[in-house]
Design an enzyme around this catalytic site. Structure first.
Site, PDB file in Angstrom:
ATOM      1  N   ASP A  75     -11.958  -2.506 -63.224  1.00 45.48           N
ATOM      2  CA  ASP A  75     -12.466  -2.592 -61.848  1.00 45.48           C
ATOM      3  C   ASP A  75     -11.481  -2.056 -60.814  1.00 45.48           C
ATOM      4  OD1 ASP A  75     -10.725  -4.712 -62.318  1.00 45.48           O
ATOM      5  OD2 ASP A  75     -12.247  -6.259 -62.100  1.00 45.48           O
ATOM      6  N   ASN A 146     -14.006 -18.715 -61.352  1.00 44.27           N
ATOM      7  CA  ASN A 146     -15.421 -19.080 -61.460  1.00 44.27           C
ATOM      8  C   ASN A 146     -16.072 -18.529 -62.734  1.00 44.27           C
ATOM      9  OD1 ASN A 146     -15.571 -16.380 -60.889  1.00 44.27           O
ATOM     10  ND2 ASN A 146     -16.550 -16.591 -58.891  1.00 44.27           N
ATOM     11  N   HIS A 148     -15.782 -15.376 -63.773  1.00 47.02           N
ATOM     12  CA  HIS A 148     -16.174 -13.956 -63.738  1.00 47.02           C
ATOM     13  C   HIS A 148     -15.347 -13.127 -64.717  1.00 47.02           C
ATOM     14  CE1 HIS A 148     -13.270 -12.919 -60.165  1.00 47.02           C
ATOM     15  NE2 HIS A 148     -12.740 -12.474 -61.262  1.00 47.02           N
ATOM     16  N   GLU A 153     -19.654 -11.266 -61.061  1.00 41.02           N
ATOM     17  CA  GLU A 153     -19.594 -12.598 -60.470  1.00 41.02           C
ATOM     18  C   GLU A 153     -20.775 -13.454 -60.919  1.00 41.02           C
ATOM     19  OE1 GLU A 153     -17.024 -13.608 -58.951  1.00 41.02           O
ATOM     20  OE2 GLU A 153     -16.546 -12.536 -57.119  1.00 41.02           O
TER      21      GLU A 153
HETATM   22  C1  GLP Z   1      -9.665 -10.437 -60.617  1.00 43.35           C
HETATM   23  C2  GLP Z   1     -10.099  -9.309 -61.548  1.00 43.35           C
HETATM   24  C3  GLP Z   1     -10.420  -9.798 -62.922  1.00 43.35           C
HETATM   25  C4  GLP Z   1      -9.362 -10.752 -63.402  1.00 43.35           C
HETATM   26  C5  GLP Z   1      -9.342 -11.967 -62.500  1.00 43.35           C
HETATM   27  C6  GLP Z   1      -8.325 -13.015 -62.912  1.00 43.35           C
HETATM   28  O1  GLP Z   1     -10.671 -10.968 -59.836  1.00 43.35           O
HETATM   29  N1  GLP Z   1     -11.211  -8.579 -61.070  1.00 43.35           N
HETATM   30  O2  GLP Z   1     -10.583  -8.695 -63.785  1.00 43.35           O
HETATM   31  O3  GLP Z   1      -9.610 -11.127 -64.716  1.00 43.35           O
HETATM   32  O4  GLP Z   1      -9.012 -11.528 -61.216  1.00 43.35           O
HETATM   33  O5  GLP Z   1      -7.077 -12.744 -62.367  1.00 43.35           O
HETATM   34  P1  GLP Z   1      -5.771 -13.515 -62.702  1.00 43.35           P
HETATM   35  O6  GLP Z   1      -5.378 -13.085 -64.069  1.00 43.35           O
HETATM   36  O7  GLP Z   1      -4.778 -13.054 -61.670  1.00 43.35           O
HETATM   37  O8  GLP Z   1      -6.054 -14.952 -62.609  1.00 43.35           O
END
Ligand code: GLP
Length: 245
Positions: A75, A146, A148, A153
């Site tokens: 992403d 959440n 995702h 989402e």
């Molecule tokens: C973001 C990304 C995800 C990622 C998530 C968790 O929102 N779009 O791909 O998995 O955060 O991030 P973190 O590893 O910093 O908790």
């Protein structure tokens, strides 16, 4: 480290970030040694950082060659310049690509650089076309608070790569990286579930205390629902989940 099979999930509980980094990096290296032009799906966020550190170290020790490896990132935010500290482009170069010998040509990161809706749709379509053509061998995933995955989402899980609106809780969770919550982009380009689940193998990393509730829900919930995107991993039969909570 403790490996268990629970409610259709293959889970590896790790004790610390170092262990997480070493175990996941060694799975990646194994793929690259077996197939030098392996196609990796890569994630951003804090969860995969220990893995990228270890891969950078292993490259420094000459234990692996990334020159033929191809990558697709999950992403990218819409409306952010790629030299901005918080862009996922910058994240990937700072944490991995600048430290290893990837060929620039082999790096694919969602590139939602247009203000035109039709053009953005076309960018998403071409991204999916390329994924379909090359195929992903190993997809690394994180999970949002959440549930995702990528930026799919709750209640907005997409089949194909799309431009999506971020949920309030995601904006809040990701605000820690920005100066102000209002600076967090509201839209992102995200790989869809069809592309994610097409990967031959998936490694999801669930890391951090803030993920406790979502992880417990994943363990208990038997249904696959778009209210809880990570539940879709139950449809994939070669997925491992590394947990550090
Ligand atoms: C973001 C990304 C995800 C990622 C998530 C968790 O929102 N779009 O791909 O998995 O955060 O991030 P973190 O590893 O910093 O908790």
């Amino acid at each position: 480290m403790k490996e268990v099979y629970e409610n259709d999930l293959h889970i590896i509980y790790v004790d610390n970030e170092k262990e997480l980094g070493k175990l996941v990096a060694s799975e990646i290296i194994e793929e690259v040694i077996k197939k030098p032009d392996t196609v990796l799906g890569l994630a951003t966020g804090s969860s995969p950082i220990p893995v990228y550190k270890e891969l950078s170290k292993l490259y420094g020790d000459k234990a692996v060659d990334f020159s033929k490896v191809r990558t697709f990132n999950l992403d990218e935010y819409v409306g952010i310049s790629y030299d901005n500290e918080n862009s996922y482009h910058k994240f990937m170069y700072d944490n991995l690509f600048d430290n290893i010998n990837m060929d620039e040509e082999n790096i694919n990161i969602p590139d939602p650089k247009s203000e035109d809706e039709k053009e953005l749709k076309e960018i998403c379509r071409k991204y999916d076309e390329k994924i379909k053509e090359l195929g992903i061998d190993l997809q690394i995933l994180g999970m949002g608070v959440n549930g995702h995955i990528a930026f799919n989402e709750p209640n907005n899980v997409r089949a194909n790569t799309s431009i999506v609106k971020l949920k309030e809780e995601t904006i809040k969770a990701n605000a820690r990286f920005f100066e102000d919550e209002k600076d967090v982009p509201r839209y992102a380009m995200s790989m869809g579930l069809k592309q994610i689940l097409s990967s031959k193998k998936i490694i999801a990393i669930i890391s951090g205390k803030s993920k406790k509730d979502a992880f417990e829900r994943l363990l208990k919930q038997e249904t696959v629902t778009d209210e809880f995107p990570i539940s879709f991993l139950k449809l994939h039969n070669n997925t491992k989940i590394y947990v550090l909570i």
